[in-house]
Design an enzyme around this catalytic site. Structure first.
Site, PDB file in Angstrom:
ATOM      1  N   GLU A   1       0.748  -1.150   0.024  1.00 14.69           N
ATOM      2  CA  GLU A   1      -0.075   0.089  -0.096  1.00 14.69           C
ATOM      3  C   GLU A   1       0.744   1.128   0.177  1.00 14.69           C
ATOM      4  OE1 GLU A   1      -1.986  -0.303   3.710  1.00 14.69           O
ATOM      5  OE2 GLU A   1      -3.583  -1.730   3.046  1.00 14.69           O
ATOM      6  N   PRO A   2       1.676   1.523  -0.987  1.00 16.35           N
ATOM      7  CA  PRO A   2       2.586   2.847  -1.057  1.00 16.35           C
ATOM      8  C   PRO A   2       1.692   3.892  -1.504  1.00 16.35           C
ATOM      9  CG  PRO A   2       2.661   1.549  -3.030  1.00 16.35           C
ATOM     10  CD  PRO A   2       1.755   0.742  -2.301  1.00 16.35           C
ATOM     11  N   GLY A   3       2.091   4.839  -0.691  1.00 18.60           N
ATOM     12  CA  GLY A   3       1.406   6.434  -0.980  1.00 18.60           C
ATOM     13  C   GLY A   3       2.532   7.157  -1.389  1.00 18.60           C
TER      14      GLY A   3
ATOM     15  N   CYS B   1      -2.288  33.543  10.527  1.00 18.50           N
ATOM     16  CA  CYS B   1      -2.038  34.438  11.855  1.00 18.50           C
ATOM     17  C   CYS B   1      -1.700  33.305  12.690  1.00 18.50           C
ATOM     18  CB  CYS B   1      -3.201  35.108  11.984  1.00 18.50           C
ATOM     19  SG  CYS B   1      -3.694  36.401  10.866  1.00 18.50           S
TER      20      CYS B   1
ATOM     21  N   TYR C   1       0.563  14.030   0.659  1.00 12.51           N
ATOM     22  CA  TYR C   1       0.215  14.732   1.974  1.00 12.51           C
ATOM     23  C   TYR C   1       0.204  16.179   1.851  1.00 12.51           C
ATOM     24  CZ  TYR C   1       0.686   9.770   3.162  1.00 12.51           C
ATOM     25  OH  TYR C   1       0.328   8.346   2.940  1.00 12.51           O
TER      26      TYR C   1
HETATM   27  N1  LLP Z   1      -1.572   1.855   4.546  1.00 19.93           N
HETATM   28  C1  LLP Z   1      -1.918   2.549   5.472  1.00 19.93           C
HETATM   29  C2  LLP Z   1      -2.777   1.682   6.576  1.00 19.93           C
HETATM   30  C3  LLP Z   1      -1.652   3.788   6.161  1.00 19.93           C
HETATM   31  O1  LLP Z   1      -2.059   4.385   7.098  1.00 19.93           O
HETATM   32  C4  LLP Z   1      -0.735   4.561   5.451  1.00 19.93           C
HETATM   33  C5  LLP Z   1      -0.495   5.865   5.802  1.00 19.93           C
HETATM   34  C6  LLP Z   1      -0.310   4.187   4.193  1.00 19.93           C
HETATM   35  C7  LLP Z   1      -0.581   2.684   3.673  1.00 19.93           C
HETATM   36  C8  LLP Z   1       0.490   4.845   3.337  1.00 19.93           C
HETATM   37  O2  LLP Z   1       1.725   5.129   3.895  1.00 19.93           O
HETATM   38  P1  LLP Z   1       2.972   5.752   2.814  1.00 19.93           P
HETATM   39  O3  LLP Z   1       3.315   4.719   2.071  1.00 19.93           O
HETATM   40  O4  LLP Z   1       2.223   6.978   2.309  1.00 19.93           O
HETATM   41  O5  LLP Z   1       3.915   6.063   3.924  1.00 19.93           O
HETATM   42  N2  LLP Z   1       0.606  12.759   6.860  1.00 19.93           N
HETATM   43  C9  LLP Z   1       1.738  12.088   7.034  1.00 19.93           C
HETATM   44  C10 LLP Z   1       1.670  10.597   6.632  1.00 19.93           C
HETATM   45  C11 LLP Z   1       0.606   9.772   7.207  1.00 19.93           C
HETATM   46  C12 LLP Z   1       0.422   8.489   6.796  1.00 19.93           C
HETATM   47  C13 LLP Z   1      -0.801   7.710   7.393  1.00 19.93           C
HETATM   48  N3  LLP Z   1      -0.961   6.377   6.768  1.00 19.93           N
HETATM   49  C14 LLP Z   1       2.913  12.813   6.320  1.00 19.93           C
HETATM   50  O6  LLP Z   1       2.536  13.946   5.565  1.00 19.93           O
HETATM   51  O7  LLP Z   1       4.064  12.497   6.495  1.00 19.93           O
END
Ligand code: LLP
Length: 421
Positions: free
Chosen positions: A274-276, A345, A374
């Site tokens: 599940e990469p984001g 502000c 994000y």
């Molecule tokens: N799977 C689950 C269950 C998750 O909770 C997340 C991210 C991902 C996959 C994806 O993670 P990634 O591959 O993008 O690291 N707002 C924060 C990041 C919060 C991530 C929340 N969950 C930031 O700006 O760093």
């Protein structure tokens, strides 16, 4: 950030001049490179070629449906955490059967939407959620696939606010309780147990937390299998970090895949990823204009039109984003130490303090790098400032994939009750 480079002295996104975009849409705005997204997705796919796997892009990182469609067309499924994200994925053309529904607090209404529309699996995080889901599925006479999210109690070694795998975090079910819950799943007539899920945090830059948690998961799978439970899928979450600074340490994807293969290959499960951030993080920048500069005492402030509400990461995680000037600076002496701040502000509306960047004047453009993940998804309209537009570039063209809303449309959402008229 290879798709953002200077050409003829000016920053381009692929072949498109950032200045040309700013002249048409005004600042601030996000601009994404489609080719950068395609490349990061294909690079990951290539590494995973020999593995029985699926990719479910984490929609929360960037949920614009143009982006979802682009990623879906590359073959990806989606990981969603709300019915809103589920509906975005569907609107982008992703079939329900390729959508994983994660999240610690799904409501019955949300479950109903996804169970009706179709879902690859629900990742369930508590016993109460399990029973609620069983009831929802029964009400529409469906049997829904479920994985149990495990909390392995592992320190992910990342920012505490994006760390999710310790026993005192709200996520998942303690690893010691999972076997008992799996037995209960078996008694839920409208639930089919398919596997386990784990996600220990985001922006991981070291393999060792993954190793620790994956080994625990593998042991758990073996004990479940020997107790007669069929485990066919393992959702290994996301979390792979990107380099926010040139040369910063990141996980080598081949080594990550090697680790995963070593630990899981004999379990005969489909491995889900599940990469984001890895897919979209370095594919986008936030472009802003300098409004004013001011120097008092020992500080030089550069006040830009983008704000913490557009890119929240520095304010809430003290996150670092490189600053790129849109005009290439050839003169390394002509630099200054700036506090780069937005117009909100709050003192927290500070992108960086004392950063050395080329000297700026009002009207100059700058960009915050690595903002594709994000950034836009965490934005708000605080101080009644419109959400910034999103632009997608492909080769020599760009499209507005979300327009800047008018202030009027924002104000119109409020309703003055009759008794106040
Ligand atoms: N799977 C689950 C269950 C998750 O909770 C997340 C991210 C991902 C996959 C994806 O993670 P990634 O591959 O993008 O690291 N707002 C924060 C990041 C919060 C991530 C929340 N969950 C930031 O700006 O760093």
């Amino acid at each position: 950030m290879e798709y953002f480079a200077y050409r003829g002295g000016f920053l381009h996104a692929e072949n498109v001049s950032v200045i040309d975009i700013s002249e048409q849409v005004g600042t601030p705005f996000y601009v994404y490179s489609a080719s950068a997204i395609e490349k990061s997705y294909r690079d990951l796919e290539r590494e995973l070629k020999a593995v029985n796997h699926s990719i479910s892009y984490a929609v929360k990182a960037n949920s614009n449906i143009a982006i979802l469609r682009l990623i879906a067309q590359l073959g990806s499924g989606m990981d969603v955490v709300s019915s809103g994200e589920y509906r975005r994925a569907i609107a982008a053309g992703v079939p329900g059967e390729k959508i994983v529904f994660s999240g610690v607090g799904k409501t019955k209404e949300e479950m109903l939407i996804a169970a009706t529309g179709g879902v690859k699996q629900f990742n369930v995080e508590s016993e109460e959620e399990l029973f609620a889901l069983n009831a929802v599925a029964r009400s529409i006479e469906k049997v829904v696939p479920v994985s149990i999210r495990v909390n392995p109690n592992v320190n992910a070694d990342t920012h505490e606010k994006i760390s999710t795998g310790k026993s005192d975090n709200k996520f998942g079910i303690p690893i010691t309780e999972v076997a008992q819950l799996v037995s209960k799943v078996k008694k839920c007539s409208n639930i089919k147990f398919v596997g386990l899920a784990v996600h220990i945090g985001s922006q991981l830059t070291d393999l060792s937390p993954y190793k620790k948690s994956f080994e625990k998961i593998a042991d758990l799978v073996k004990s479940l299998q020997s107790a007669g439970h069929k485990v066919t899928r393992l959702d290994l979450g996301g979390g792979l970090g990107i380099a926010y600074k040139k040369g910063a340490k990141v996980i080598n994807i081949s080594k990550y895949v090697q680790l995963v293969t070593n630990i899981f290959s004999d379990l005969r499960c489909e491995l889900e990823f599940e990469p984001g951030r890895l897919i979209v993080g370095n594919a986008g920048i936030l472009v802003c204009s300098a409004i004013y500069t001011k120097s008092y005492q020992s500080r030089n402030f550069l006040i830009v039109d983008g704000a913490m509400i557009d890119l929240l990461r520095p304010a809430i995680y003290d996150a670092y984003h490189d600053i790129i000037t849109i005009r290439e600076s050839n003169c390394s002496n002509d630099r200054m130490l700036y506090d780069v701040v937005g117009p909100i502000c709050e003192t927290g509306d500070t992108f960086t303090r004392n950063r050395s960047i080329p000297k700026m004047r009002a009207g100059d453009l700058i960009a915050f790098a690595s903002s594709g993940a994000y950034g836009a998804t965490m934005a708000s309209e605080y101080n009644t400032r419109p959400l910034v537009p999103e632009i997608l570039v492909k080769n020599g063209n760009f499209d507005v994939i979300r327009a800047r809303p008018s202030i009027e449309s924002i104000i119109k959402k409020d309703i003055v009750p009759d008794w106040l008229r």
